[in-house]
Design a protein around this motif. Structure first.
Motif, PDB file in Angstrom:
ATOM      1  N   SER A 244       0.846  -1.120   0.030  1.00 54.89           N
ATOM      2  CA  SER A 244       0.035   0.096  -0.163  1.00 54.89           C
ATOM      3  C   SER A 244       0.975   1.282  -0.125  1.00 54.89           C
TER       4      SER A 244
ATOM      5  N   CYS B  11      -4.882   3.513  -0.477  1.00 51.82           N
ATOM      6  CA  CYS B  11      -4.477   2.659  -1.432  1.00 51.82           C
ATOM      7  C   CYS B  11      -5.621   2.221  -2.377  1.00 51.82           C
TER       8      CYS B  11
ATOM      9  N   ASN C  80       2.539   1.881  -3.368  1.00 54.35           N
ATOM     10  CA  ASN C  80       1.531   2.114  -4.395  1.00 54.35           C
ATOM     11  C   ASN C  80       1.235   3.988  -4.163  1.00 54.35           C
ATOM     12  N   ILE C  81       0.987   4.253  -2.715  1.00 60.52           N
ATOM     13  CA  ILE C  81       0.834   5.573  -2.574  1.00 60.52           C
ATOM     14  C   ILE C  81       1.987   6.351  -2.846  1.00 60.52           C
TER      15      ILE C  81
END
Length: 269
Positions: free
Chosen positions: A39, A230, A42-43
């Motif tokens: 997460s 996310c 991706n952030i």
């Protein structure tokens, strides 16, 4: 990470979650750290497209070095000398000094110490955000009431209540945005990385917690916000479908635990 088919590692992680559902502590640690890491990655990569940020590998290396630095600060030779100095002034008997040193070492080597610091700071920052939100609401209401009163006197008209409500909402939203930007910038400027950066704190909190099942503050203040962000667009669109399903299941499980703890607090004598 590109959208589409997930890796075998992801698939295995999802299968473990579906099978154990937080019952096995070892599996819980692996699940939480996997979900938190992916997460966060991706952030970070999403934010890096909008801002001039280092690559994820560089950022994660920075966080690891900072984490190691605080561990050294708490457990290194300087920390030991400081602790010994205080203990030697407090106790005269050698046996008492030895026992005190052992207990200090026990506390400083407690596995949850770093993640506890992260969770506590995040909780503190959340309370600050809540206070500024309340202040924005109060200011918006006072400003609109004052402006409307002036207009009504000057124009000899009456402004409808729904108009005041709409304008208050708009002004409140604008003030919240201003206050959030100010507090975030002030925090990140005044406090060195990672302690003033929420994303960094959440990552360190998740990855250093030895048993999230017994440390719900890490789940609430570190993991949950990572998963929630996310699962928002446009990040969600880049996730493999099965990983998205997994994160949603994980978020639901966290919320169930949170609700259970809240009920327990209410019913406690």
């Amino acid at each position: 990470m590109e959208g589409g088919k997930s890796t075998n590692w992801m698939r295995k992680t999802i299968e473990k979650f579906e099978k154990y559902e937080f019952v096995n502590p070892k599996i819980t640690v692996e699940l939480v750290q996997s979900a938190g890491y992916v997460s966060a990655q991706n952030i970070f990569e999403s934010k890096s497209q909008e801002n001039d940020l280092p690559k994820w590998n560089e950022f994660s290396d920075i966080l690891e070095s900072v984490r190691q630095e605080i561990v050294d600060d708490l457990r290194g030779q300087i920390a030991q000398r400081i602790a010994s100095g205080v203990i030697n002034k407090t106790f005269k008997a050698e046996a008492d000094r030895k026992a005190a040193n052992q207990q200090v070492t026990l506390v400083l080597r407690y596995g949850h110490l770093v993640c506890a610091i992260c969770a506590a700071l995040l909780e503190f920052y959340q309370k600050i955000d809540e206070l500024t939100d309340e202040m924005a609401k109060t200011l918006a209401s006072n400003i609109v009431d004052s402006v409307v009163e002036t207009i009504e006197k000057e124009k000899k008209i009456r402004i409808e209540e729904f108009v005041k409500t709409v304008v208050k909402k708009l002004l409140e939203r604008a003030l919240k945005k201003i206050f959030k930007t100010l507090t975030t910038k002030m925090r990140e400027i005044a406090i060195p990385l990672p302690w003033g950066n929420k994303l960094a704190l959440r990552i360190i909190g998740v990855l250093t917690c030895p048993d999230p099942e017994k440390h719900f503050e890490v789940m609430k203040y570190c993991l949950k916000p990572l998963v929630e962000e996310c699962l928002k667009e446009p990040i969600k669109d880049q996730l493999p479908k099965d990983w998205e399903v997994f994160l949603k299941s994980l978020l639901k499980r966290i919320e169930q635990i949170e609700a259970s703890l809240s009920r327990a607090q209410v019913t406690a004598p």
